[in-house]
Design an enzyme around this catalytic site. Sequence first.
Site, PDB file in Angstrom:
ATOM      1  NE  ARG A 116     -58.563  55.716 -52.365  1.00 12.34           N
ATOM      2  CZ  ARG A 116     -59.812  56.006 -52.678  1.00 12.34           C
ATOM      3  NH1 ARG A 116     -60.778  55.807 -51.816  1.00 12.34           N
ATOM      4  NH2 ARG A 116     -60.089  56.537 -53.846  1.00 12.34           N
ATOM      5  CE  LYS A 137     -41.188  41.457 -48.556  1.00 15.93           C
ATOM      6  NZ  LYS A 137     -40.069  40.767 -49.250  1.00 15.93           N
ATOM      7  CD  GLU A 179     -39.302  29.993 -47.067  1.00 13.40           C
ATOM      8  OE1 GLU A 179     -38.436  30.819 -46.701  1.00 13.40           O
ATOM      9  OE2 GLU A 179     -39.613  29.802 -48.255  1.00 13.40           O
ATOM     10  CE  LYS A 218     -41.457  37.087 -42.915  1.00 15.63           C
ATOM     11  NZ  LYS A 218     -41.950  36.418 -44.087  1.00 15.63           N
ATOM     12  CD  GLU A 228     -36.881  42.828 -49.156  1.00 15.35           C
ATOM     13  OE1 GLU A 228     -38.028  42.400 -48.973  1.00 15.35           O
ATOM     14  OE2 GLU A 228     -36.070  42.328 -49.928  1.00 15.35           O
ATOM     15  NE  ARG A 232     -39.925  41.503 -45.149  1.00 10.68           N
ATOM     16  CZ  ARG A 232     -41.200  41.658 -44.869  1.00 10.68           C
ATOM     17  NH1 ARG A 232     -41.638  42.787 -44.354  1.00 10.68           N
ATOM     18  NH2 ARG A 232     -42.066  40.686 -45.112  1.00 10.68           N
ATOM     19  CG  ASN A 236     -34.640  38.213 -50.427  1.00 11.76           C
ATOM     20  OD1 ASN A 236     -35.791  37.798 -50.319  1.00 11.76           O
ATOM     21  ND2 ASN A 236     -34.354  39.491 -50.582  1.00 11.76           N
ATOM     22  CG  HIS A 239     -35.892  32.939 -51.057  1.00 14.09           C
ATOM     23  ND1 HIS A 239     -35.400  32.307 -49.938  1.00 14.09           N
ATOM     24  CD2 HIS A 239     -37.231  32.759 -51.029  1.00 14.09           C
ATOM     25  CE1 HIS A 239     -36.407  31.779 -49.263  1.00 14.09           C
ATOM     26  NE2 HIS A 239     -37.528  32.038 -49.904  1.00 14.09           N
ATOM     27  CG  HIS A 243     -37.530  33.680 -56.320  1.00 14.13           C
ATOM     28  ND1 HIS A 243     -37.275  34.849 -55.650  1.00 14.13           N
ATOM     29  CD2 HIS A 243     -38.437  33.009 -55.572  1.00 14.13           C
ATOM     30  CE1 HIS A 243     -38.004  34.888 -54.534  1.00 14.13           C
ATOM     31  NE2 HIS A 243     -38.703  33.772 -54.470  1.00 14.13           N
ATOM     32  CG  HIS A 256     -40.855  28.594 -52.260  1.00 14.32           C
ATOM     33  ND1 HIS A 256     -40.170  29.429 -53.111  1.00 14.32           N
ATOM     34  CD2 HIS A 256     -40.725  29.127 -51.020  1.00 14.32           C
ATOM     35  CE1 HIS A 256     -39.656  30.422 -52.405  1.00 14.32           C
ATOM     36  NE2 HIS A 256     -39.978  30.257 -51.130  1.00 14.32           N
TER      37      HIS A 256
HETATM   38  P1  NAD Z   1     -50.520  26.785 -50.800  1.00 16.41           P
HETATM   39  O1  NAD Z   1     -51.247  27.878 -50.129  1.00 16.41           O
HETATM   40  O2  NAD Z   1     -50.861  26.540 -52.218  1.00 16.41           O
HETATM   41  O3  NAD Z   1     -50.726  25.434 -49.992  1.00 16.41           O
HETATM   42  C1  NAD Z   1     -50.085  24.276 -50.450  1.00 16.41           C
HETATM   43  C2  NAD Z   1     -51.068  23.127 -50.652  1.00 16.41           C
HETATM   44  O4  NAD Z   1     -51.471  22.623 -49.382  1.00 16.41           O
HETATM   45  C3  NAD Z   1     -52.348  23.471 -51.381  1.00 16.41           C
HETATM   46  O5  NAD Z   1     -52.660  22.394 -52.222  1.00 16.41           O
HETATM   47  C4  NAD Z   1     -53.385  23.573 -50.262  1.00 16.41           C
HETATM   48  O6  NAD Z   1     -54.682  23.262 -50.702  1.00 16.41           O
HETATM   49  C5  NAD Z   1     -52.880  22.536 -49.305  1.00 16.41           C
HETATM   50  N1  NAD Z   1     -53.212  22.780 -47.895  1.00 16.41           N
HETATM   51  C6  NAD Z   1     -53.094  23.940 -47.218  1.00 16.41           C
HETATM   52  N2  NAD Z   1     -53.353  23.756 -45.930  1.00 16.41           N
HETATM   53  C7  NAD Z   1     -53.661  22.457 -45.772  1.00 16.41           C
HETATM   54  C8  NAD Z   1     -54.015  21.658 -44.658  1.00 16.41           C
HETATM   55  N3  NAD Z   1     -54.050  22.166 -43.430  1.00 16.41           N
HETATM   56  N4  NAD Z   1     -54.285  20.351 -44.863  1.00 16.41           N
HETATM   57  C9  NAD Z   1     -54.204  19.828 -46.110  1.00 16.41           C
HETATM   58  N5  NAD Z   1     -53.856  20.517 -47.195  1.00 16.41           N
HETATM   59  C10 NAD Z   1     -53.586  21.821 -47.026  1.00 16.41           C
HETATM   60  O7  NAD Z   1     -48.936  27.020 -50.722  1.00 16.41           O
HETATM   61  P2  NAD Z   1     -47.917  27.429 -49.557  1.00 16.41           P
HETATM   62  O8  NAD Z   1     -46.742  26.588 -49.762  1.00 16.41           O
HETATM   63  O9  NAD Z   1     -48.539  27.483 -48.230  1.00 16.41           O
HETATM   64  O10 NAD Z   1     -47.564  28.937 -49.944  1.00 16.41           O
HETATM   65  C11 NAD Z   1     -46.856  29.241 -51.122  1.00 16.41           C
HETATM   66  C12 NAD Z   1     -47.038  30.704 -51.458  1.00 16.41           C
HETATM   67  O11 NAD Z   1     -46.566  31.498 -50.391  1.00 16.41           O
HETATM   68  C13 NAD Z   1     -46.289  31.147 -52.693  1.00 16.41           C
HETATM   69  O12 NAD Z   1     -47.184  31.824 -53.547  1.00 16.41           O
HETATM   70  C14 NAD Z   1     -45.238  32.108 -52.164  1.00 16.41           C
HETATM   71  O13 NAD Z   1     -44.940  33.153 -53.080  1.00 16.41           O
HETATM   72  C15 NAD Z   1     -45.911  32.626 -50.932  1.00 16.41           C
HETATM   73  N6  NAD Z   1     -44.985  33.168 -49.930  1.00 16.41           N
HETATM   74  C16 NAD Z   1     -45.229  34.409 -49.432  1.00 16.41           C
HETATM   75  C17 NAD Z   1     -44.406  34.953 -48.473  1.00 16.41           C
HETATM   76  C18 NAD Z   1     -44.723  36.299 -47.891  1.00 16.41           C
HETATM   77  O14 NAD Z   1     -43.918  36.845 -47.135  1.00 16.41           O
HETATM   78  N7  NAD Z   1     -45.871  36.868 -48.177  1.00 16.41           N
HETATM   79  C19 NAD Z   1     -43.305  34.231 -47.999  1.00 16.41           C
HETATM   80  C20 NAD Z   1     -43.064  32.961 -48.512  1.00 16.41           C
HETATM   81  C21 NAD Z   1     -43.921  32.443 -49.486  1.00 16.41           C
HETATM   82 ZN    ZN Z   2     -39.448  31.381 -49.445  1.00 15.16          ZN
END
Ligand code: NAD
Ligand code: ZN
Length: 347
Positions: A116, A137, A179, A218, A228, A232, A236, A239, A243, A256
Site C-alpha cells: 500500500r 505521476k 518538454e 512544472k 489534474e 495541470r 498536455n 501531447h 500520443h 516522445h
Molecule cells: P528511458 O527511461 O527509457 O531512457 C531513455 C534511454 O536513455 C534508455 O535507453 C536509457 O537506458 C538511456 N539512459 C538513461 N539515462 C542515461 C544516461 N545517463 N546515460 C546514457 N543513457 C541513459 O526514457 P525517458 O525518455 O527518460 O522517459 C520516457 C518515459 O517517461 C515514458 O514512458 C513516458 O511515459 C514517461 N513520462 C512520464 C511523465 C510523468 O509525469 N510521470 C512525464 C513525461 C514522460
Molecule cells: Zn511528454
Amino acid sequence: ASSSHTYTITVGKQLRLSPYKYLPDNFPRKKNRLLILADETVASYYLEDVRTAYAEKLPVHTYVLPVGEEMKSFSGYEELLSACLQTGLDRESAIIALGGGVIGDLAGFVAATYMRGISLVQMPTTLLAHDSSIGGKTGINHPEGKNLIGAFHQPEAVIYDIEMLDTLPKKEWLCGFGEMIKHGYIADPQLLEQLKQLNQCAALTISDKLLASSIAVKKEIVHEDEREQGIRAYLNFGHTLAHALEQTAGYGMLTHGEAVVNGMVFALYVGRRLGYDGPDAAEELRWLRAFGYSFTPLKQMDSARILQAMKHDKKNRGGSVRYVVLADAQQPIIVTLDDEQLLTYMD
Ligand code: NAD
Ligand code: ZN
C-alpha cells in the site's frame, strides 16, 4: 492549491556520490533497507557509484531491468514486485529509481502500491526525466494505451545529478528538450528565448539554470493542481496529437519529444485557426527544424486513424477532443474540438 507533502528537488553535479545530503535528515534512521532500480544501460554507468554511496548508511539491494518502454507493463511491474518481496522490502523500506522516465514511472508505481505504498527517491538520469520525476505521476502502460494504469505517489526527494547526462545519446537530448520547449511555450518566455538561442542541441550540454527554469514551471503547475483537476492539463500542450502519433507510428518509431514538438506546432496552428493570437506555427517550425527536430506533414498520414487515437486519449470527456492551445504567448487554454474541425485542420 493542494499538496500531499513537500520534498526537495536538488540539481547539480556529482550528487549521486552523496545522496544522503539531499534527503530528509531522518531518512537513514527511518529506513531499514533500500532497493535501487535501474535499467541495464544506466546500471552499467552509474549503479556502482550509487550503490556504494547509499551503502554507507543502510543495507542496499539492487535490481537491474532490460532497457525500454516494454518494461512499463504488467509483466515488468510483476517482476519488480517479486524482486521487492525477494529482497524482503517492508513498509519502512525505500525504492530508489535511478534512471529515465521509464524507470521513474515503473519504480514509482511499484513504490506507490507495494504494501500500500512505500518511500520513493527519484534520481533522474535523462533530460526528459527533469519533467517526469517531478509531480508524482507514476504508472505503467496497458496494451490499449500508454500510462492508463497508475497512481499519484510523491517522492521523498528528487536528486538530479546532471553529470550523468554526459553519457546520454543525442536522440535522448532531443526527447528531453521537447518538454523544456513546452514549458517555455506555456509559461516562461525567457526559457523559450534561451532555448531558441541554443539554436541546436549539437553541444549536448545544458546549464543547471536552464534546467532549473524548466523544473520551476512544472513544479509550480503541479503544486497548484496536484491531481489534474485544472491547470495541470496545460502540461498536455502538444501531447494529444503526440500520443496519437506515437500510437499510430508504433512505440519506439518516433521519440516522445519529437512527437510532442510535432504536436505543439499543430496546436499553435489550431490556435490561430480558431482566431487566437498565439505564436505563428510556420515561424516556430523554422527554429525547431534547425534545432534538430523532423516534421512529417499530417496530410501525408492517415488522419482518420490519428483522430481515432486522439479520441482514445484518457483525458477526453465524452466524444470530443479536449485540446490545449495558446490564446496568446504563454496563455494556454483548453478548447473542445469536434471530429470535423480536427480533420479540417489536419488536412
Ligand atoms: P528511458 O527511461 O527509457 O531512457 C531513455 C534511454 O536513455 C534508455 O535507453 C536509457 O537506458 C538511456 N539512459 C538513461 N539515462 C542515461 C544516461 N545517463 N546515460 C546514457 N543513457 C541513459 O526514457 P525517458 O525518455 O527518460 O522517459 C520516457 C518515459 O517517461 C515514458 O514512458 C513516458 O511515459 C514517461 N513520462 C512520464 C511523465 C510523468 O509525469 N510521470 C512525464 C513525461 C514522460
Ligand atoms: Zn511528454
